[in-house]
Each structure stands twice: as structure tokens, then as C-alpha cells.
Motif scaffolding. Structure first.
Motif, PDB file in Angstrom:
ATOM      1  N   ILE A 304      -8.754  21.042 -25.528  1.00 13.10           N
ATOM      2  CA  ILE A 304      -9.312  20.686 -24.219  1.00 13.10           C
ATOM      3  C   ILE A 304      -8.409  19.671 -23.511  1.00 13.10           C
ATOM      4  O   ILE A 304      -8.131  19.803 -22.316  1.00 13.10           O
ATOM      5  N   ALA A 305      -7.944  18.665 -24.257  1.00 12.29           N
ATOM      6  CA  ALA A 305      -7.038  17.679 -23.660  1.00 12.29           C
ATOM      7  C   ALA A 305      -5.743  18.334 -23.196  1.00 12.29           C
ATOM      8  O   ALA A 305      -5.185  17.970 -22.155  1.00 12.29           O
ATOM      9  N   SER A 306      -5.279  19.322 -23.970  1.00 11.88           N
ATOM     10  CA  SER A 306      -4.056  20.042 -23.566  1.00 11.88           C
ATOM     11  C   SER A 306      -4.261  20.752 -22.239  1.00 11.88           C
ATOM     12  O   SER A 306      -3.326  20.883 -21.436  1.00 11.88           O
ATOM     13  N   GLU A 307      -5.472  21.217 -21.978  1.00 15.15           N
ATOM     14  CA  GLU A 307      -5.773  21.926 -20.744  1.00 15.15           C
ATOM     15  C   GLU A 307      -6.047  20.975 -19.575  1.00 15.15           C
ATOM     16  O   GLU A 307      -5.730  21.285 -18.429  1.00 15.15           O
ATOM     17  N   MET A 308      -6.629  19.805 -19.866  1.00 18.20           N
ATOM     18  CA  MET A 308      -7.173  18.975 -18.789  1.00 18.20           C
ATOM     19  C   MET A 308      -6.343  17.743 -18.441  1.00 18.20           C
ATOM     20  O   MET A 308      -6.388  17.270 -17.307  1.00 18.20           O
ATOM     21  N   VAL A 309      -5.639  17.191 -19.416  1.00 15.26           N
ATOM     22  CA  VAL A 309      -4.965  15.899 -19.213  1.00 15.26           C
ATOM     23  C   VAL A 309      -3.468  16.146 -19.049  1.00 15.26           C
ATOM     24  O   VAL A 309      -2.798  16.612 -19.983  1.00 15.26           O
ATOM     25  N   ASP A 311      -0.573  14.540 -18.919  1.00 15.87           N
ATOM     26  CA  ASP A 311       0.522  14.016 -19.740  1.00 15.87           C
ATOM     27  C   ASP A 311       0.194  14.016 -21.239  1.00 15.87           C
ATOM     28  O   ASP A 311       0.865  13.356 -22.025  1.00 15.87           O
ATOM     29  N   TYR A 312      -0.856  14.770 -21.621  1.00 16.64           N
ATOM     30  CA  TYR A 312      -1.243  14.764 -23.028  1.00 16.64           C
ATOM     31  C   TYR A 312      -0.296  15.586 -23.891  1.00 16.64           C
ATOM     32  O   TYR A 312       0.002  15.249 -25.035  1.00 16.64           O
ATOM     33  N   GLY A 313       0.207  16.687 -23.378  1.00 15.57           N
ATOM     34  CA  GLY A 313       1.058  17.573 -24.163  1.00 15.57           C
ATOM     35  C   GLY A 313       0.265  18.721 -24.737  1.00 15.57           C
ATOM     36  O   GLY A 313      -0.966  18.783 -24.620  1.00 15.57           O
ATOM     37  N   GLU A 314       0.953  19.637 -25.392  1.00 13.00           N
ATOM     38  CA  GLU A 314       0.314  20.824 -25.942  1.00 13.00           C
ATOM     39  C   GLU A 314      -0.055  20.605 -27.404  1.00 13.00           C
ATOM     40  O   GLU A 314       0.816  20.422 -28.251  1.00 13.00           O
ATOM     41  N   ARG A 315      -1.351  20.552 -27.683  1.00 11.78           N
ATOM     42  CA  ARG A 315      -1.879  20.398 -29.038  1.00 11.78           C
ATOM     43  C   ARG A 315      -1.197  19.233 -29.769  1.00 11.78           C
ATOM     44  O   ARG A 315      -0.712  19.363 -30.890  1.00 11.78           O
ATOM     45  N   SER A 316      -1.215  18.100 -29.146  1.00  9.73           N
ATOM     46  CA  SER A 316      -0.534  16.930 -29.681  1.00  9.73           C
ATOM     47  C   SER A 316      -1.054  16.536 -31.062  1.00  9.73           C
ATOM     48  O   SER A 316      -0.273  16.219 -31.965  1.00  9.73           O
ATOM     49  N   LEU A 317      -2.380  16.551 -31.244  1.00  8.17           N
ATOM     50  CA  LEU A 317      -2.943  16.161 -32.537  1.00  8.17           C
ATOM     51  C   LEU A 317      -2.551  17.152 -33.625  1.00  8.17           C
ATOM     52  O   LEU A 317      -2.113  16.752 -34.716  1.00  8.17           O
ATOM     53  N   LEU A 375      -9.462  11.518 -23.443  1.00  9.93           N
ATOM     54  CA  LEU A 375     -10.678  12.179 -22.973  1.00  9.93           C
ATOM     55  C   LEU A 375     -11.830  11.212 -22.702  1.00  9.93           C
ATOM     56  O   LEU A 375     -12.880  11.637 -22.224  1.00  9.93           O
ATOM     57  N   ASN A 376     -11.623   9.943 -23.003  1.00 11.25           N
ATOM     58  CA  ASN A 376     -12.688   8.976 -22.779  1.00 11.25           C
ATOM     59  C   ASN A 376     -12.985   8.855 -21.283  1.00 11.25           C
ATOM     60  O   ASN A 376     -12.102   8.580 -20.477  1.00 11.25           O
ATOM     61  N   GLY A 377     -14.230   9.110 -20.923  1.00 10.61           N
ATOM     62  CA  GLY A 377     -14.612   9.048 -19.524  1.00 10.61           C
ATOM     63  C   GLY A 377     -14.296  10.298 -18.727  1.00 10.61           C
ATOM     64  O   GLY A 377     -14.574  10.359 -17.525  1.00 10.61           O
ATOM     65  N   VAL A 378     -13.720  11.291 -19.379  1.00 15.54           N
ATOM     66  CA  VAL A 378     -13.370  12.544 -18.707  1.00 15.54           C
ATOM     67  C   VAL A 378     -14.481  13.564 -18.964  1.00 15.54           C
ATOM     68  O   VAL A 378     -14.749  13.940 -20.111  1.00 15.54           O
ATOM     69  N   GLY A 379     -15.137  13.989 -17.914  1.00 12.00           N
ATOM     70  CA  GLY A 379     -16.171  15.005 -18.065  1.00 12.00           C
ATOM     71  C   GLY A 379     -15.559  16.355 -18.392  1.00 12.00           C
ATOM     72  O   GLY A 379     -14.682  16.843 -17.671  1.00 12.00           O
ATOM     73  N   ILE A 380     -15.990  16.937 -19.487  1.00 10.67           N
ATOM     74  CA  ILE A 380     -15.464  18.237 -19.900  1.00 10.67           C
ATOM     75  C   ILE A 380     -16.393  19.319 -19.344  1.00 10.67           C
ATOM     76  O   ILE A 380     -17.591  19.318 -19.631  1.00 10.67           O
ATOM     77  N   PRO A 381     -15.870  20.218 -18.558  1.00 11.35           N
ATOM     78  CA  PRO A 381     -16.718  21.290 -18.009  1.00 11.35           C
ATOM     79  C   PRO A 381     -17.383  22.094 -19.124  1.00 11.35           C
ATOM     80  O   PRO A 381     -16.812  22.296 -20.203  1.00 11.35           O
ATOM     81  N   GLU A 382     -18.591  22.558 -18.857  1.00 11.09           N
ATOM     82  CA  GLU A 382     -19.288  23.374 -19.843  1.00 11.09           C
ATOM     83  C   GLU A 382     -18.478  24.607 -20.227  1.00 11.09           C
ATOM     84  O   GLU A 382     -18.543  25.069 -21.371  1.00 11.09           O
ATOM     85  N   THR A 383     -17.712  25.112 -19.282  1.00 10.01           N
ATOM     86  CA  THR A 383     -16.925  26.309 -19.583  1.00 10.01           C
ATOM     87  C   THR A 383     -15.870  26.046 -20.643  1.00 10.01           C
ATOM     88  O   THR A 383     -15.598  26.902 -21.494  1.00 10.01           O
ATOM     89  N   LEU A 384     -15.264  24.847 -20.629  1.00 17.08           N
ATOM     90  CA  LEU A 384     -14.287  24.509 -21.667  1.00 17.08           C
ATOM     91  C   LEU A 384     -14.979  24.224 -22.997  1.00 17.08           C
ATOM     92  O   LEU A 384     -14.429  24.526 -24.063  1.00 17.08           O
ATOM     93  N   MET A 385     -16.161  23.635 -22.944  1.00 18.14           N
ATOM     94  CA  MET A 385     -16.916  23.436 -24.174  1.00 18.14           C
ATOM     95  C   MET A 385     -17.226  24.794 -24.808  1.00 18.14           C
ATOM     96  O   MET A 385     -17.078  24.969 -26.026  1.00 18.14           O
TER      97      MET A 385
END
Length: 426
Positions: A304-309, A311-317, A375-385
Motif C-alpha cells: 500500500i505504501a508503495s502505491e500511495m507514498v 518517496d517510499y519506494g517499491e516494496r521497501s520492507l 503511513l501514519n496519518g494517511v487514510g488508506i482507501p477501502e479499495t486498497l485495503m
């Protein structure tokens, strides 16, 4: 405060069985989730266990000695407002296993010191497991040798409890399950322990404990570890079949003061867990299944972070965890087998969940922290959930609280255990 372990056999005999979940994990989020659920359910007593490889007098793979482990759990309990008296601490597979490559005399000396450290620290449920052969011995020892070594460890536990002025421990005997850490292959055929073998285990331990002046201590043996026919390998799970363990259940009628402790119950259905409780296996141990659920949620958030943030990067974790596991393969390389693709998939997605050994690695901790911060404070759309975390309620996403998502993932697993322990198999 009533110890629920003490009433398990009586409840079964009276036709009103209940169970207790044994949480075998040192991950702080798992412990925190379990404690929060206990705070919400004031009737709950938590059973939290550490294994001989995880925690011992030398630190184990967590780096924690028994007293440090208890301090670690109690610190979380204090922050969450849970009375520490509502936590039972158990020691699992306590015996020479961590030192089985050494001569038996040396390994048993260390095992004796470990049991002493556990009891002195405040562990009151002790699984005596001296089943494994040491250097120069057969892999599987005979019943008399196992029981003799178990009695030696019980003596150490009794002495430590009296010296500490604490309540004398309750004991678990038997070990017809894989060694700590789980199996390292796919499981195609799994037979429950034969009732005759379980009877022999009980009889030999009773006889040798009496011979060693430990008859009163044997009276505090509350359960026997047997194989009920449940297990998980790297890529498959063997589901519980109640009809296969009928003879084992019947044996408990001959031993009304005992029940069974079920190991490796991870990934069983709620119905299967409830059936185990009803059939005389009321102590349900779970560990990798909890951190597997945590990893699922972390990797879902990683996507989700890869899609939404931006400067997070692709699958960083996930990329960080791959680097960490490749750099230090000791916890997985002898357990996973196959092609490079298969090894990659097992490192990250195996039911054995040996990735759990790496979450405390400094690089892994930094990567998890970065994910939570992103992702702290970032609302994740239900569709991504729905796309990346479909096993969780979609309404968790818009809250912008990634920690709540992680707790919910772990809590879903614990909810099945809580329901099964109450006899709800629905």
C-alpha cells in the motif's frame, strides 16, 4: 487469583471443558495485542511461554534471559494497564536441546542451570523435555533415560522455587512433536501418538519421579505432550481429525488428573481448535501463526505504501527483509529446500515463518519503522485495503493508524483461539 491450568482436568472430567491459549512469541506487537485483549476481557488469564532456544541463561536467539523476558512482558503489561498477576509464564521444551551437539553430561548441566533460571525468574509452568539425544547418542532416547533426565530437571525446578519462596511449579511431560522451531519439510502423513505409547510415557515418568523422591512433584504434572495429528510444514498444514485421536482421548479416563498439551496448533480452523479442547487437548500452543499474520499485514502495508507514498519506494520492507535474511541465513537455510525461486518464496511466505527470527534485526526494525511512519496519518482507501489486506475489515484503512491494522491482524488469530477455548467452534 485462580490459576486456570489447575482446573483443566477437572473441567474435562465434569463434562464442561475449557481451554487456554499458550502464546509462544517474543514479538512485542504480538505480546501487546494479547495483553490488550486481556485488558478488554477481565476474565482472561494470559499464558505466555518462551522456548529453550528463544530464551535461556545465555540469552537465546532473542538475547533475553528468563528474568529479562518476564521484565519485557511485564513492562508492556504495565503500559497497557494489565495486572501482572493475570499472566502465567511458561517454559517450553526445557532441556538439553540448545546444546544437543555437546556431550550429554555437559548439555544436562546447562539444561539444569536453564530450568533453575526460569523458575527463579518466575516461570511457573515448566515443560520438561529431555527427549533429544546429545553428542554420541541416538536421536531418539528411550523412555527411561528421558524420564530420568526429566526428573533431574524437576529437582532443579523444585529447589529453585523453594529458594525463591515462590509457588511450586506445575509440569508438562512428553514431547512427541517436532523439536523447537518446527519441521523442515512438507508433511504428507501424520499419525497421532498411540495411546499405548502415551500410557508408557506417563507410567515411566511416574515411576522414576517416585524413585527420585519426586512423587509430590509428579502430582503437579498437569499435562502430557502428544501428537494429536496436527502440524504444519513449510508449505502445508495438516488439519486435525478428531476420529484419529479417539484412543488418546479415552486414555484420559484412566488418568483423570491429566490433559494433553497440543503443540503446533497454528493455522488450524476455529472448529478444529474447539474440537481439540473438547477432546482433551485444552492447552493450545500458537506462535508462528501469530507472526505469520503480522507479516501478512506488514507486507500488505508495504504494498500500500508503495502505491500511495511517493518517496517510499517499491516494496521497501520486503526488499530489506530479503537482504537481511540472505546476509544471515542461519535461521532458515537448513529448513528450506528447493530451487532459488522456492527458497525465496519460503523465506518470505512459509508457514514455518522463519522470517520471525529477523524482525529484531536493526535493519528490519528501521524498515518497519519507516513503513509505519510513511503511513501514519494517511487514510488508506477501502479499495486498497480490499486489494492488499482483504482478510481485515476495510474500514480500518481510513483511520490512518497502521498500528491498529497490525494489531487487528494478530487479534483475528487470537480471536479464534479465545472462541475455541470457550467451546465455540462456529
Amino acid at each position: 487469583m485462580i490459576n486456570p491450568l489447575a482446573g483443566l482436568a477437572t473441567a474435562r472430567k465434569d463434562g464442561a471443558p475449557y481451554g487456554i491459549t499458550s502464546i509462544c512469541s517474543a514479538h512485542p506487537l504480538v505480546i501487546q495485542t494479547a495483553i490488550r485483549r486481556a485488558v478488554a476481557d477481565t476474565d482472561t488469564t494470559l499464558l505466555i511461554e518462551a522456548t529453550c532456544n528463544q530464551v535461556n541463561q545465555f540469552g537465546g536467539y532473542t538475547g533475553m534471559t528468563p528474568d529479562l523476558f518476564i521484565a519485557f512482558v511485564r513492562e508492556i503489561a504495565g503500559k497497557e494497564g494489565l495486572d501482572p498477576r493475570r499472566i502465567i509464564f511458561g517454559g517450553d521444551h526445557l532441556g538439553p536441546n540448545p546444546w544437543r551437539n555437546e556431550p550429554a553430561a555437559r548439555a544436562m548441566n546447562k539444561a539444569e542451570a536453564m530450568v533453575t533460571a526460569y523458575v527463579w525468574a518466575g516461570f511457573s509452568k515448566i515443560h520438561l523435555d529431555a527427549s533429544m539425544g546429545c553428542a554420541g547418542e541416538p536421536a531418539a532416547l528411550d523412555d527411561e533415560t528421558i524420564a530420568t533426565r526429566a526428573a533431574r530437571l524437576a529437582k532443579a525446578a523444585e529447589k529453585a522455587a523453594r529458594a525463591a519462596g515462590s509457588a511450586l511449579p506445575v509440569y508438562i511431560i512428553g514431547t512427541e512433536v517436532p523439536a523447537p522451531g518446527g519441521v523442515d519439510h512438507a508433511i504428507s502423513d501424520l499419525k497421532p501418538t498411540q495411546a499405548a505409547a502415551a500410557r508408557r510415557t506417563i507410567e515411566v515418568h511416574r515411576e522414576i519421579f517416585a524413585r527420585e523422591g519426586l512423587a509430590e512433584a509428579f502430582g503437579r504434572v498437569i499435562a502430557v505432550v502428544v501428537q494429536p495429528g496436527v502440524e504444519f510444514g513449510s508449505q502445508n498444514v495438516v488439519a486435525y481429525r478428531p476420529e484419529a485421536s479417539t484412543a488418546l482421548t479415552g486414555l484420559l479416563d484412566e488418568e483423570p488428573s491429566l490433559v494433553y498439551e497440543a503443540h503446533s496448533t497454528d493455522y488450524q480452523s476455529r472448529a478444529a481448535l474447539a474440537a481439540l479442547v473438547g477432546n482433551g487437548f485444552p492447552i493450545l500452543k500458537v506462535g508462528p501463526g501469530l507472526t505469520f499474520a503480522l507479516r501478512e499485514a506488514l507486507y500488505g502495508l508495504d504494498l500500500i505504501a508503495s502505491e500511495m507514498v511517493a518517496d517510499y519506494g517499491e516494496r521497501s520492507l520486503a526488499r530489506t527483509m530479503e537482504r537481511v535474511m540472505l546476509a544471515s541465513p542461519g535461521h532458515w537455510h537448513s529448513h528450506y529446500h528447493g530451487s532459488e525461486t522456492s527458497l525465496y518464496l519460503q523465506r518470505h511466505y512459509s508457514y514455518s515463518d522463519r522470517i520471525r527470527y529477523y524482525w529484531s534485526n536493526p535493519s528490519a526494525a528501521v524498515a518497519c519503522g519507516r513503513l509505519i511512519e510513511a503511513l501514519n496519518g494517511v487514510g488508506i482507501p477501502e479499495t486498497l485495503m480490499r486489494q492488499f489486506l482483504p482478510m481485515l475489515p476495510a474500514e480500518l484503512g481510513p483511520s490512518g493508524n497502521p498500528h491498529s491494522i497490525l494489531h487487528a491482524a494478530i487479534g483475528q488469530v487470537l480471536a479464534d483461539y479465545d472462541a475455541a477455548c470457550r467451546g465455540d467452534g462456529g
